[in-house]
Write a protein that holds these residues in place. Structure first.
Motif, PDB file in Angstrom:
ATOM      1  N   ARG A   1      -7.057  55.690 -62.890  1.00  0.00           N
ATOM      2  CA  ARG A   1      -6.401  55.024 -61.757  1.00  0.00           C
ATOM      3  C   ARG A   1      -5.461  53.918 -62.245  1.00  0.00           C
ATOM      4  NH1 ARG A   1      -8.733  56.408 -56.866  1.00  0.00           N
ATOM      5  NH2 ARG A   1     -10.736  57.486 -57.018  1.00  0.00           N
ATOM      6  N   ALA A   2      -5.865  53.213 -63.297  1.00  0.00           N
ATOM      7  CA  ALA A   2      -4.998  52.183 -63.861  1.00  0.00           C
ATOM      8  C   ALA A   2      -3.697  52.794 -64.369  1.00  0.00           C
ATOM      9  CB  ALA A   2      -5.717  51.453 -64.995  1.00  0.00           C
ATOM     10  N   THR A   3      -3.807  53.949 -65.019  1.00  0.00           N
ATOM     11  CA  THR A   3      -2.606  54.641 -65.501  1.00  0.00           C
ATOM     12  C   THR A   3      -1.714  55.043 -64.333  1.00  0.00           C
ATOM     13  OG1 THR A   3      -3.867  55.493 -67.388  1.00  0.00           O
ATOM     14  CG2 THR A   3      -1.778  56.579 -66.880  1.00  0.00           C
ATOM     15  N   ALA A   4      -2.340  55.527 -63.238  1.00  0.00           N
ATOM     16  CA  ALA A   4      -1.564  55.908 -62.053  1.00  0.00           C
ATOM     17  C   ALA A   4      -0.825  54.701 -61.480  1.00  0.00           C
ATOM     18  CB  ALA A   4      -2.489  56.524 -61.001  1.00  0.00           C
ATOM     19  N   VAL A   5      -1.492  53.555 -61.418  1.00  0.00           N
ATOM     20  CA  VAL A   5      -0.850  52.340 -60.910  1.00  0.00           C
ATOM     21  C   VAL A   5       0.310  51.935 -61.813  1.00  0.00           C
ATOM     22  CG1 VAL A   5      -1.177  49.870 -60.502  1.00  0.00           C
ATOM     23  CG2 VAL A   5      -2.890  51.496 -59.703  1.00  0.00           C
ATOM     24  N   ALA A   6       0.101  51.990 -63.118  1.00  0.00           N
ATOM     25  CA  ALA A   6       1.158  51.613 -64.060  1.00  0.00           C
ATOM     26  C   ALA A   6       2.378  52.516 -63.898  1.00  0.00           C
ATOM     27  CB  ALA A   6       0.626  51.686 -65.492  1.00  0.00           C
ATOM     28  N   VAL A   7       2.148  53.821 -63.817  1.00  0.00           N
ATOM     29  CA  VAL A   7       3.258  54.761 -63.644  1.00  0.00           C
ATOM     30  C   VAL A   7       3.921  54.550 -62.282  1.00  0.00           C
ATOM     31  CG1 VAL A   7       3.867  57.208 -63.459  1.00  0.00           C
ATOM     32  CG2 VAL A   7       2.255  56.451 -65.211  1.00  0.00           C
ATOM     33  N   GLY A   8       3.117  54.257 -61.260  1.00  0.00           N
ATOM     34  CA  GLY A   8       3.681  54.000 -59.930  1.00  0.00           C
ATOM     35  C   GLY A   8       4.570  52.779 -59.918  1.00  0.00           C
ATOM     36  N   ILE A   9       4.141  51.703 -60.577  1.00  0.00           N
ATOM     37  CA  ILE A   9       4.960  50.493 -60.648  1.00  0.00           C
ATOM     38  C   ILE A   9       6.262  50.773 -61.394  1.00  0.00           C
ATOM     39  CG2 ILE A   9       5.099  48.178 -61.654  1.00  0.00           C
ATOM     40  CD1 ILE A   9       2.127  47.854 -61.077  1.00  0.00           C
ATOM     41  N   ALA A  10       6.164  51.504 -62.520  1.00  0.00           N
ATOM     42  CA  ALA A  10       7.368  51.835 -63.290  1.00  0.00           C
ATOM     43  C   ALA A  10       8.331  52.678 -62.450  1.00  0.00           C
ATOM     44  CB  ALA A  10       6.982  52.570 -64.568  1.00  0.00           C
ATOM     45  N   ALA A  11       7.782  53.614 -61.668  1.00  0.00           N
ATOM     46  CA  ALA A  11       8.630  54.460 -60.821  1.00  0.00           C
ATOM     47  C   ALA A  11       9.340  53.637 -59.760  1.00  0.00           C
ATOM     48  CB  ALA A  11       7.784  55.551 -60.165  1.00  0.00           C
TER      49      ALA A  11
ATOM     50  N   ALA B   1      -9.062  41.397 -62.724  1.00  0.00           N
ATOM     51  CA  ALA B   1      -8.030  42.422 -62.928  1.00  0.00           C
ATOM     52  C   ALA B   1      -7.327  42.742 -61.618  1.00  0.00           C
ATOM     53  CB  ALA B   1      -8.660  43.676 -63.519  1.00  0.00           C
ATOM     54  N   ALA B   2      -8.090  42.781 -60.518  1.00  0.00           N
ATOM     55  CA  ALA B   2      -7.494  43.070 -59.206  1.00  0.00           C
ATOM     56  C   ALA B   2      -6.469  42.010 -58.821  1.00  0.00           C
ATOM     57  CB  ALA B   2      -8.593  43.162 -58.143  1.00  0.00           C
ATOM     58  N   LEU B   3      -6.759  40.760 -59.148  1.00  0.00           N
ATOM     59  CA  LEU B   3      -5.819  39.676 -58.852  1.00  0.00           C
ATOM     60  C   LEU B   3      -4.495  39.904 -59.569  1.00  0.00           C
ATOM     61  CD1 LEU B   3      -6.100  36.915 -57.233  1.00  0.00           C
ATOM     62  CD2 LEU B   3      -6.270  35.847 -59.474  1.00  0.00           C
ATOM     63  N   GLN B   4      -4.568  40.288 -60.854  1.00  0.00           N
ATOM     64  CA  GLN B   4      -3.349  40.548 -61.623  1.00  0.00           C
ATOM     65  C   GLN B   4      -2.613  41.783 -61.097  1.00  0.00           C
ATOM     66  OE1 GLN B   4      -2.722  38.172 -63.791  1.00  0.00           O
ATOM     67  NE2 GLN B   4      -4.760  37.281 -63.530  1.00  0.00           N
ATOM     68  N   LEU B   5      -3.380  42.817 -60.725  1.00  0.00           N
ATOM     69  CA  LEU B   5      -2.758  44.035 -60.205  1.00  0.00           C
ATOM     70  C   LEU B   5      -2.044  43.782 -58.886  1.00  0.00           C
ATOM     71  CD1 LEU B   5      -5.435  46.803 -60.880  1.00  0.00           C
ATOM     72  CD2 LEU B   5      -3.161  46.643 -61.880  1.00  0.00           C
ATOM     73  N   SER B   6      -2.648  42.984 -58.032  1.00  0.00           N
ATOM     74  CA  SER B   6      -2.023  42.653 -56.756  1.00  0.00           C
ATOM     75  C   SER B   6      -0.675  41.975 -56.979  1.00  0.00           C
ATOM     76  CB  SER B   6      -2.953  41.743 -55.957  1.00  0.00           C
ATOM     77  OG  SER B   6      -2.393  41.401 -54.713  1.00  0.00           O
ATOM     78  N   ASP B   7      -0.640  41.058 -57.922  1.00  0.00           N
ATOM     79  CA  ASP B   7       0.590  40.350 -58.283  1.00  0.00           C
ATOM     80  C   ASP B   7       1.654  41.328 -58.771  1.00  0.00           C
ATOM     81  OD1 ASP B   7       2.525  38.923 -59.949  1.00  0.00           O
ATOM     82  OD2 ASP B   7       1.226  37.191 -59.812  1.00  0.00           O
ATOM     83  N   ALA B   8       1.278  42.164 -59.756  1.00  0.00           N
ATOM     84  CA  ALA B   8       2.251  43.074 -60.367  1.00  0.00           C
ATOM     85  C   ALA B   8       2.765  44.105 -59.368  1.00  0.00           C
ATOM     86  CB  ALA B   8       1.610  43.774 -61.566  1.00  0.00           C
ATOM     87  N   THR B   9       1.875  44.641 -58.538  1.00  0.00           N
ATOM     88  CA  THR B   9       2.268  45.683 -57.589  1.00  0.00           C
ATOM     89  C   THR B   9       3.190  45.128 -56.503  1.00  0.00           C
ATOM     90  OG1 THR B   9       0.162  46.796 -57.972  1.00  0.00           O
ATOM     91  CG2 THR B   9       1.406  47.444 -56.041  1.00  0.00           C
ATOM     92  N   ALA B  10       2.813  44.002 -55.928  1.00  0.00           N
ATOM     93  CA  ALA B  10       3.635  43.418 -54.862  1.00  0.00           C
ATOM     94  C   ALA B  10       5.008  43.020 -55.389  1.00  0.00           C
ATOM     95  CB  ALA B  10       2.922  42.205 -54.262  1.00  0.00           C
ATOM     96  N   SER B  11       5.051  42.471 -56.600  1.00  0.00           N
ATOM     97  CA  SER B  11       6.341  42.096 -57.194  1.00  0.00           C
ATOM     98  C   SER B  11       7.223  43.320 -57.390  1.00  0.00           C
ATOM     99  CB  SER B  11       6.117  41.393 -58.536  1.00  0.00           C
ATOM    100  OG  SER B  11       5.347  40.226 -58.383  1.00  0.00           O
ATOM    101  N   ALA B  12       6.622  44.416 -57.863  1.00  0.00           N
ATOM    102  CA  ALA B  12       7.393  45.642 -58.066  1.00  0.00           C
ATOM    103  C   ALA B  12       7.938  46.180 -56.745  1.00  0.00           C
ATOM    104  CB  ALA B  12       6.522  46.702 -58.744  1.00  0.00           C
ATOM    105  N   LEU B  13       7.133  46.116 -55.696  1.00  0.00           N
ATOM    106  CA  LEU B  13       7.575  46.603 -54.387  1.00  0.00           C
ATOM    107  C   LEU B  13       8.748  45.792 -53.849  1.00  0.00           C
ATOM    108  CD1 LEU B  13       4.129  47.303 -52.663  1.00  0.00           C
ATOM    109  CD2 LEU B  13       5.924  48.989 -53.091  1.00  0.00           C
ATOM    110  N   THR B  14       8.629  44.474 -53.884  1.00  0.00           N
ATOM    111  CA  THR B  14       9.672  43.647 -53.270  1.00  0.00           C
ATOM    112  C   THR B  14      10.940  43.586 -54.126  1.00  0.00           C
ATOM    113  OG1 THR B  14       8.671  41.643 -54.199  1.00  0.00           O
ATOM    114  CG2 THR B  14       8.042  42.263 -51.959  1.00  0.00           C
ATOM    115  N   THR B  15      10.792  43.564 -55.451  1.00  0.00           N
ATOM    116  CA  THR B  15      12.005  43.608 -56.282  1.00  0.00           C
ATOM    117  C   THR B  15      12.671  44.976 -56.183  1.00  0.00           C
ATOM    118  OG1 THR B  15      10.653  44.154 -58.237  1.00  0.00           O
ATOM    119  CG2 THR B  15      11.230  41.844 -57.907  1.00  0.00           C
TER     120      THR B  15
END
Length: 465
Positions: free
Chosen positions: A216-226, A401-415
């Motif tokens: 799932r972590a790999t899926a999140v990483a690839v999703g953010i990159a996409a 880890a969830a706190l960091q993921l929330s940060d990274a994911t939301a930043s990727a979405l809005t940028t």
């Protein structure tokens, strides 16, 4: 608590009191190095890529780091919950130093990218494990001050890092941007040895175990990159890529974030959700601040980037102020700080919308983004404090880890949204003013959501037997 709280009786309320001094200094050195790597290395990467004849693969130096970083965050949380934070800290340091050495001695682009990937893995392992160490070693009254100091540790790298990195690349060698960090990494690690020796494996396994966690972590990483790719190069194909990225994020985050995160449920879920709202609103606007000032008002690069520097100082000031709040009675004061931070951020985003209109004064961006930094400083440290107050020993790693993921994911979405709007303006589909104002008002709405839901950052109701 590993550090006997009796040692702190009568000691000044300082993270540098004798029982904590070495650990605090070591943690702050490591955070500063991670900040320098994040803020400064990018200035030297174009020179490095040209030197090893790899400009065609330049983007992978960033994408590889991002993918490995997200994977490292989740792996660190899982290791911390099952075996304690000692292993991820040591492994993270080894990876971080190894990645610096790989990148600094690179003779091919493949080696440079590999070094960046190893650095990203190390950075992700370290940053999550640091939160676990803070939760285990520091009593609640010390955590706000430490998070305030950690925020300040980002200021110098963000202000001076790119200039130092660029100067080294231009006048000495780009290799020193990487190799110069190695001795400091070693010193930070050595200072952590005493506390790492005192850490022990948890007495019970984490409560949110999932054998597919790293998948799932790999899926999140690839999703953010996409999402980042789709935002930077919008097209029909990129749109499909972005939709696929959102699907991967939804599947991965469903089990990686605490239950109730999207409903801002009281307990650990609320700080995780609020961290995402904060990061999304702040970085969504910040992504276009220099571009807006230069394009809408004709400011030069130095002046257009000045609001970002100002926000670094006010961020540190806000984080320092939240460290003065007494959490011993109840979280109401800290929740009030979080709400005030989101109010500042909403006001700043609205001010940036005004500053994006050519007929209005561009100087509005300077006080506006100064206020944004203050709000981010008040809020980000406060939600980190509440997360560690609400989590338990078994899930501290997963929640961090969830706190960091929330940060990274939301930043990727809005940028990503920012990239789409800027690209639409570039193509002439909308005016540049419409693009900037739309983005700023959308992020103002995200911040207002934070204001409206901040009250939910209270402890979860006790389960009745």
């Amino acid at each position: 608590m590993t550090v006997d709280e009796r040692e702190l009786d009568g000691a000044p309320g300082s993270i540098f009191s004798p029982p904590l001094r070495a650990t605090s200094v070591g943690l702050l050195i490591l955070v500063t190095l991670i900040a320098f790597e994040a803020m400064a290395v990018s200035a030297a990467l174009p020179t490095a890529a040209r030197a090893v004849h790899g400009l065609g693969a330049f983007g992978w130096a960033f994408t590889g780091f991002l993918l490995a970083n997200v994977f490292g965050m989740v792996a660190s949380g899982q290791l911390s919950d099952s075996r304690g934070p000692r292993l991820p800290v040591v492994a993270g340091l080894v990876c971080f130093v190894g990645g610096l050495l790989l990148s600094g001695t690179a003779v091919t682009m493949a080696q440079l990218v590999a070094g960046r990937v190893v650095q990203g893995l190390g950075s992700g392992l370290i940053i999550t494990a640091i939160y676990v160490v803070i939760g285990e070693i520091y009593a609640e009254q010390f955590r706000p001050r430490l998070f305030g100091a950690m925020s300040s540790a980002w200021v110098v790298p963000s202000l001076l890092g790119p200039a130092i990195s660029g100067a080294l690349a231009q006048h000495a060698s780009w290799r020193w941007v990487f190799l110069g960090l190695v001795p400091f990494s070693v010193v930070g690690g050595l200072l952590m040895i005493p506390v790492l020796r005192s850490l022990h494996a948890p007495s019970q396994p984490g409560g949110r175990s999932d054998r597919f966690r790293l998948v799932r972590a790999t899926a999140v990483a690839v999703g953010i990159a996409a999402l980042e790719q789709a935002g930077q190069h919008p097209s029909v194909l990129a749109g499909a890529l972005g939709v696929g990225g959102i699907g991967l994020l939804a599947w991965g985050l469903r089990r990686l974030l605490p239950s109730g995160t999207f409903r801002v449920r009281p307990g650990v879920a609320a700080p995780v959700a609020l961290r995402g709202l904060l990061a999304g609103a702040f970085f969504g606007v910040e992504a276009t601040v220099p571009l807006s000032l230069s394009q809408q008002h004709g400011y030069g690069a130095t002046i257009a980037g000045l609001p970002l520097a100002l926000s670094g100082f006010s961020w540190a000031a806000g984080s320092w102020w939240q460290g003065r709040v007494d959490d011993s009675a109840a979280p109401q004061r800290r929740i009030a700080l979080i709400r005030a931070g989101f109010v500042c951020l909403a006001a700043a985003a609205a001010t940036m919308a005004l500053a994006s209109v050519p007929e209005l004064p561009g100087w509005l961006a300077f006080p506006g983004w100064l206020i944004a930094g203050l709000g981010a400083g008040l809020t980000m440290s406060s939600v980190s404090v509440l997360l560690l107050n609400y989590t338990n020993d078994a899930d501290r790693g997963a929640d961090s880890a969830a706190l960091q993921l929330s940060d990274a994911t939301a930043s990727a979405l809005t940028t990503g949204v920012a990239g789409v709007l800027v690209a639409a303006a570039t193509r002439g589909a909308i005016s540049s003013t419409t693009g900037f104002v739309t983005l700023d008002l959308l992020m103002c709405g995200v911040a207002v959501t934070g204001v409206a839901t901040a009250f939910r950052a209270r402890a979860a109701a006790p389960v009745r037997g």
